[in-house]
Motif scaffolding. Structure first.
Motif, PDB file in Angstrom:
ATOM      1  N   ALA A 269       0.810  -1.225   0.000  1.00 33.68           N
ATOM      2  CA  ALA A 269       0.000   0.000   0.000  1.00 33.68           C
ATOM      3  C   ALA A 269       0.841   1.272   0.000  1.00 33.68           C
ATOM      4  N   ARG A 270       2.117   1.171  -0.284  1.00 30.58           N
ATOM      5  CA  ARG A 270       3.000   2.338  -0.193  1.00 30.58           C
ATOM      6  C   ARG A 270       3.187   3.025  -1.531  1.00 30.58           C
ATOM      7  N   GLY A 271       3.395   4.355  -1.474  1.00 23.06           N
ATOM      8  CA  GLY A 271       3.739   5.120  -2.660  1.00 23.06           C
ATOM      9  C   GLY A 271       5.187   4.898  -3.046  1.00 23.06           C
ATOM     10  N   PRO A 272       5.659   5.572  -4.096  1.00 21.39           N
ATOM     11  CA  PRO A 272       7.000   5.288  -4.626  1.00 21.39           C
ATOM     12  C   PRO A 272       8.136   5.477  -3.625  1.00 21.39           C
ATOM     13  N   PHE A 273       8.107   6.558  -2.836  1.00 21.17           N
ATOM     14  CA  PHE A 273       9.222   6.774  -1.909  1.00 21.17           C
ATOM     15  C   PHE A 273       9.256   5.709  -0.815  1.00 21.17           C
ATOM     16  N   GLU A 274       8.111   5.465  -0.188  1.00 19.73           N
ATOM     17  CA  GLU A 274       8.109   4.508   0.915  1.00 19.73           C
ATOM     18  C   GLU A 274       8.310   3.075   0.426  1.00 19.73           C
ATOM     19  N   ALA A 275       7.890   2.755  -0.786  1.00 13.90           N
ATOM     20  CA  ALA A 275       8.168   1.425  -1.340  1.00 13.90           C
ATOM     21  C   ALA A 275       9.674   1.217  -1.461  1.00 13.90           C
ATOM     22  N   LEU A 276      10.379   2.261  -1.878  1.00 11.11           N
ATOM     23  CA  LEU A 276      11.830   2.161  -2.012  1.00 11.11           C
ATOM     24  C   LEU A 276      12.496   2.131  -0.646  1.00 11.11           C
ATOM     25  N   PHE A 277      12.142   3.052   0.242  1.00  9.99           N
ATOM     26  CA  PHE A 277      12.808   3.120   1.545  1.00  9.99           C
ATOM     27  C   PHE A 277      12.514   1.894   2.404  1.00  9.99           C
ATOM     28  N   ARG A 278      11.252   1.494   2.471  1.00 10.62           N
ATOM     29  CA  ARG A 278      10.880   0.405   3.377  1.00 10.62           C
ATOM     30  C   ARG A 278      11.231  -0.968   2.801  1.00 10.62           C
ATOM     31  N   TYR A 279      11.027  -1.171   1.481  1.00 15.20           N
ATOM     32  CA  TYR A 279      11.101  -2.515   0.910  1.00 15.20           C
ATOM     33  C   TYR A 279      12.107  -2.684  -0.215  1.00 15.20           C
TER      34      TYR A 279
END
Length: 670
Positions: A269-279
């Motif tokens: 459910a994450r947008g582009p920035f959080e998809a990169l940072f978190r996963y």
């Protein structure tokens, strides 16, 4: 609009002549473009040995996790022959059928807990939570077998055989496969993954006291993981994004060669920035000629209902539950800006028997408002408003009677939009230089672009659309810009020239040379909002709010679980509220005059015809008075009886909006 259904085998009937397809289609009123069959168990693929001989499927393939009942029936033990027959029957009715599995293999068997034999016999392939020195129940698709062969090659080859032999149209690449389950912070820093990293980054070497091989040594393994998190977080995150992108390219290529298409879940459910940072996932890696769509995990309506358990063991405050709709719009639209030519299908939450949540019964207003949010989300491209979503992907779709499907589809018809000529709201600028913001955030914990836009939305800014920063020249309405220091020279040049409407630039550094009219400073910090193109010439400086620094630690609370917000040097709400209060009477946009928990976005459907979507975030009815930048000739509440009056005078109207719900007002202007 497209209608897709994520559904388990328990939603069909193996003993029926047509496998229950007719009953399913009657229930959904014939609205079905595609079905994703959730077979859950990863060993459905890993242990695949052909379809020549009839065999029973495991309980973990006959229902999600092997749960024994749904609202209609007890779990049935399907065979591979009957599954192939179901797929053929759905296709005979003109419905596309996708394979869907997770990276999990444990389920409830007939005699208690059970597990897939292949995954259980390959513990070296499991995702390893290095900070806790604990093997998880999910498999890591990026790992290698002990001999050095890549698991992904074995997995993809088996998956393509399954797709071909069963006759699936494509692969719905879902949880744990479209991204990992573990956050980058937690792992996987196993010997294998560290070895892959060092091979891919020959210029990086580890200190002498950090072991290269220590999977059997708890203390040394955790020490190595902490070294990576504290010293190589950026480098390892980028490495993971490249590995995932290479995996997706292999997967897409193999599927394309077999004549199959793909649909990818976005990362939790994450947008582009959080998809990169978190996963460690870069969404551009999903793109291929045979990628049909991204399935965006739309949790805008279900997030406010989650319990402590789903939140990673902590309570979410009421303040966090208010603006989920805006938060999800910003995330979803960012993906569309990255992949403007790829379809998006919204996972529309209904209910889940295994996970035990239910929107349709417990929060129908919330669900209806979420559908309106989804259909109202737009980006600006080539000077036009482009819908972000191409349709619904209902989750999950078994066990619902026809009357509930009628409610859902009536909500779809009610919220259906048009080709909007204009949207009266703030346009946010999407920054495509995500890696630059990643390094910035890891180093400083200062506000990223998406965090700035979320806080602005919380303060009252109504987000009308999202636009790639480089396309600002095509925007006609007021604009919110965040962290322009990460824009390239061409984009900055376009920003310098933008004069069509008010421009609010938030950030820590100002690369613009143009003179601004108003400056709002956040306390004594470097975080400033500069406001340009103010019609009344208002100028000067003011100070509002303050920054509350967060300890500069590489570790996020609760393991960085996606339901918990990232840590930032928090800018107080008073700062964003001061910016909003300054601009709200100067931006020629709709305004809610009396109800702080309501928002409105006005859209022109053509000529003198408009729609106003009014959303209520509170847990009680609201009666907002709304001022529009047009004179109203007539107004009616969509979906309500014609005799229901909408009081209006000049450009102000009022409408009663249910708790956590939305209303759409159809308006004709003078």
């Amino acid at each position: 609009m497209e209608f897709w259904y994520w559904i388990e085998l328990i939603g069909f009937d193996k003993d029926s002549e047509d496998f229950g397809v007719g009953a399913f289609l009657n229930g959904v009123g014939g609205r079905a473009d595609g079905v994703s069959l959730l077979l859950y168990n990863m060993d459905f693929v890993n242990a695949y040995g052909g379809i020549e001989t009839e065999r029973f499927l495991s309980p973990g393939e006959c229902s999600y996790g092997g749960h024994p009942y749904n609202e209609d029936r007890k779990i049935q033990r399907w065979t591979n022959f009957k599954l192939k027959g179901l797929i053929a029957e759905l296709q005979r009715r003109g419905i596309k059928v996708l394979l869907s599995i997770f990276n999990l293999y444990r389920y409830l068997g007939e005699n208690g807990p059970a597990k897939g034999a292949f995954c259980a016999s390959h513990p070296e392939l499991a995702e390893f939570c290095s900070l806790k020195f604990k093997r998880t129940d999910g498999m890591n698709v990026l790992k290698r077998f002990p001999g050095g062969a890549y698991f992904e090659d074995y997995f993809i080859e088996r998956a393509v055989r399954v797709l071909t032999d069963y006759g699936f149209d494509g692969w719905h690449v879902a949880d744990g496969i479209s991204s990992g389950r573990l956050r980058v912070q937690d792992g996987d820093y196993s010997d294998d993954m560290v070895g892959q990293f060092l091979t891919a980054r020959p210029g990086i070497s580890l200190p002498a006291d950090i072991a290269l091989a220590c999977d059997g040594d708890r203390a040394a393994h955790i020490k190595r993981a902490k070294y990576f998190v504290e010293n190589l977080r950026y480098e390892y995150t980028v490495f993971l994004s490249e590995r995932f992108s290479a995996f997706f390219a292999k997967l897409n290529g193999a599927c394309a060669a077999a004549g199959k298409f793909t649909v990818f879940n976005n990362a939790w459910a994450r947008g582009p920035f959080e998809a990169l940072f978190r996963y460690g996932v870069d969404y551009t890696g999903y793109a291929a000629e045979n990628t049909y769509a991204v399935m965006f995990e739309d949790v805008a309506t279900s997030m406010p209902l989650f319990s402590e358990a789903e939140q990673g063991g902590f309570r979410v405050p009421e303040s966090r539950r208010v603006n989920c709709l805006d938060e999800v719009t910003i995330a979803q639209s960012g993906i569309k800006c990255l992949l403007p030519r790829m379809k998006q299908l919204n996972m529309t939450p209904i209910k889940d028997t295994q996970e035990q949540w239910n929107m349709i019964d417990n929060a129908p207003n919330e669900m209806r408002a979420g559908i309106a949010r989804r259909d109202g989300a737009h980006i600006i491209a080539d000077g036009k408003f482009i819908p972000v979503s191409n349709g619904a992907f209902y989750c999950l779709s078994d066990g619902l009677p026809a009357d509930k499907w009628r409610f859902i589809h009536n909500a779809e018809d009610w919220a259906a939009g048009a080709d909007y000529g204009e949207i009266y709201g703030f346009t946010t600028l999407f920054n495509e230089n995500i890696r630059d913001e990643l390094a910035f955030y890891i180093k400083t914990r200062n506000l990223t672009s998406d965090k700035i836009y979320r806080e602005a939305a919380n303060a009252g800014f109504a987000i009308g659309a999202v636009c790639r920063a480089r396309d600002i020249k095509t925007v006609r309405g007021p604009v919110l810009c965040a962290n322009p220091e990460f824009y390239d020279a061409e984009t900055l040049a376009a920003l310098e020239k933008f004069d069509a409407a008010p421009l609010l630039v938030f950030g820590y550094k100002n690369p613009l040379k143009r003179k601004c009219g108003k400056i709002v400073k956040c306390g004594s910090s470097e975080f400033i909002c500069r406001i340009y193109n103010v019609a009344d010439g208002a100028s000067g400086e003011s100070v509002a709010g303050k920054v509350k620094p967060t300890p500069l630690s590489p570790y996020d609370a609760h393991g960085g679980i996606w339901t918990h917000r990232l840590k930032y040097n928090e800018v107080s709400a008073g700062f964003f509220k001061a910016c909003f209060n300054f601009i709200k009477t100067r931006a020629a946009l709709p305004r809610v005059l009396n109800a702080a928990n309501c928002k409105v976005v006005l859209r022109r459907t053509g000529g003198d015809a408009f729609t106003a979507c009014v959303t209520n975030f509170s847990h009680h009815f609201e009666l907002p008075r709304i001022q529009l930048p047009i004179h109203i000739q007539s107004a009616s509440v969509r979906g309500k009886p014609e005799w229901l009056e909408v009081p209006f005078k000049d450009g102000v109207f009022s409408v009663r909006v249910g708790n956590r719900g939305a209303e759409i007002i159809d308006i004709k202007a003078d």
